[in-house]
Design a protein around this motif. Structure first.
Motif, PDB file in Angstrom:
ATOM      1  N   GLY A  39      -5.098 -76.495   8.678  1.00  0.00           N
ATOM      2  CA  GLY A  39      -6.123 -75.999   9.585  1.00  0.00           C
ATOM      3  C   GLY A  39      -7.296 -76.952   9.708  1.00  0.00           C
ATOM      4  N   ILE A  40      -7.711 -77.522   8.594  1.00  0.00           N
ATOM      5  CA  ILE A  40      -8.830 -78.464   8.603  1.00  0.00           C
ATOM      6  C   ILE A  40      -8.431 -79.758   9.304  1.00  0.00           C
ATOM      7  CG2 ILE A  40     -10.254 -79.948   7.121  1.00  0.00           C
ATOM      8  CD1 ILE A  40     -10.236 -77.594   5.085  1.00  0.00           C
ATOM      9  N   TRP A  41      -7.237 -80.254   9.001  1.00  0.00           N
ATOM     10  CA  TRP A  41      -6.783 -81.521   9.578  1.00  0.00           C
ATOM     11  C   TRP A  41      -6.568 -81.443  11.080  1.00  0.00           C
ATOM     12  CZ3 TRP A  41      -2.587 -82.264   5.295  1.00  0.00           C
ATOM     13  CH2 TRP A  41      -3.191 -82.718   4.130  1.00  0.00           C
ATOM     14  N   HIS A  42      -6.321 -80.263  11.591  1.00  0.00           N
ATOM     15  CA  HIS A  42      -6.043 -80.113  13.025  1.00  0.00           C
ATOM     16  C   HIS A  42      -7.190 -79.446  13.769  1.00  0.00           C
ATOM     17  CE1 HIS A  42      -1.949 -81.615  12.943  1.00  0.00           C
ATOM     18  NE2 HIS A  42      -1.837 -81.012  11.775  1.00  0.00           N
ATOM     19  N   GLY A  43      -8.395 -79.768  13.399  1.00  0.00           N
ATOM     20  CA  GLY A  43      -9.549 -79.337  14.161  1.00  0.00           C
ATOM     21  C   GLY A  43     -10.083 -77.967  13.805  1.00  0.00           C
ATOM     22  N   ASP A  44     -10.071 -77.627  12.527  1.00  0.00           N
ATOM     23  CA  ASP A  44     -10.654 -76.376  12.054  1.00  0.00           C
ATOM     24  C   ASP A  44     -10.045 -75.166  12.753  1.00  0.00           C
ATOM     25  OD1 ASP A  44     -12.266 -75.004  10.280  1.00  0.00           O
ATOM     26  OD2 ASP A  44     -13.977 -74.964  11.641  1.00  0.00           O
ATOM     27  N   LEU A  45      -8.718 -75.038  12.664  1.00  0.00           N
ATOM     28  CA  LEU A  45      -8.010 -73.918  13.279  1.00  0.00           C
ATOM     29  C   LEU A  45      -8.396 -72.604  12.623  1.00  0.00           C
ATOM     30  CD1 LEU A  45      -4.414 -75.433  13.497  1.00  0.00           C
ATOM     31  CD2 LEU A  45      -6.077 -75.225  15.333  1.00  0.00           C
ATOM     32  N   SER A  46      -8.445 -71.554  13.404  1.00  0.00           N
ATOM     33  CA  SER A  46      -8.732 -70.227  12.863  1.00  0.00           C
ATOM     34  C   SER A  46      -7.491 -69.680  12.175  1.00  0.00           C
ATOM     35  CB  SER A  46      -9.136 -69.283  13.989  1.00  0.00           C
ATOM     36  OG  SER A  46      -8.036 -69.055  14.852  1.00  0.00           O
ATOM     37  N   ASP A  47      -7.643 -68.585  11.427  1.00  0.00           N
ATOM     38  CA  ASP A  47      -6.508 -67.950  10.780  1.00  0.00           C
ATOM     39  C   ASP A  47      -5.463 -67.521  11.802  1.00  0.00           C
ATOM     40  OD1 ASP A  47      -7.790 -68.261   8.384  1.00  0.00           O
ATOM     41  OD2 ASP A  47      -8.430 -66.178   8.215  1.00  0.00           O
ATOM     42  N   GLU A  48      -5.925 -66.994  12.935  1.00  0.00           N
ATOM     43  CA  GLU A  48      -5.010 -66.552  13.976  1.00  0.00           C
ATOM     44  C   GLU A  48      -4.229 -67.728  14.560  1.00  0.00           C
ATOM     45  OE1 GLU A  48      -8.310 -65.691  13.996  1.00  0.00           O
ATOM     46  OE2 GLU A  48      -8.064 -63.623  13.301  1.00  0.00           O
TER      47      GLU A  48
END
Length: 53
Positions: A39-48
């Motif tokens: 999630g962090i590596w791909h632009g701070d993705l949300s849990d959803e």
């Protein structure tokens, strides 16, 4: 390249997974850690967004 066993042992000190109310087993701490990294590596993705991916 990455010693996941060492990371898993470090996580296990602080994370004790338990089953939910329906009896399904909890996710492992290492899996949750890996999901956090992705999630962090791909632009701070949300849990959803992580669940949809």
């Amino acid at each position: 390249m990455i010693d996941w066993n060492a990371i898993d042992r470090a996580i296990a000190i602080h994370y004790a997974p338990v089953s939910d109310g329906t009896g399904r087993p909890a996710y492992s701490g290492l899996l949750l850690f890996k999901m956090l990294l992705v999630g962090i590596w791909h632009g701070d993705l949300s849990d959803e967004s992580m669940e949809d991916g």
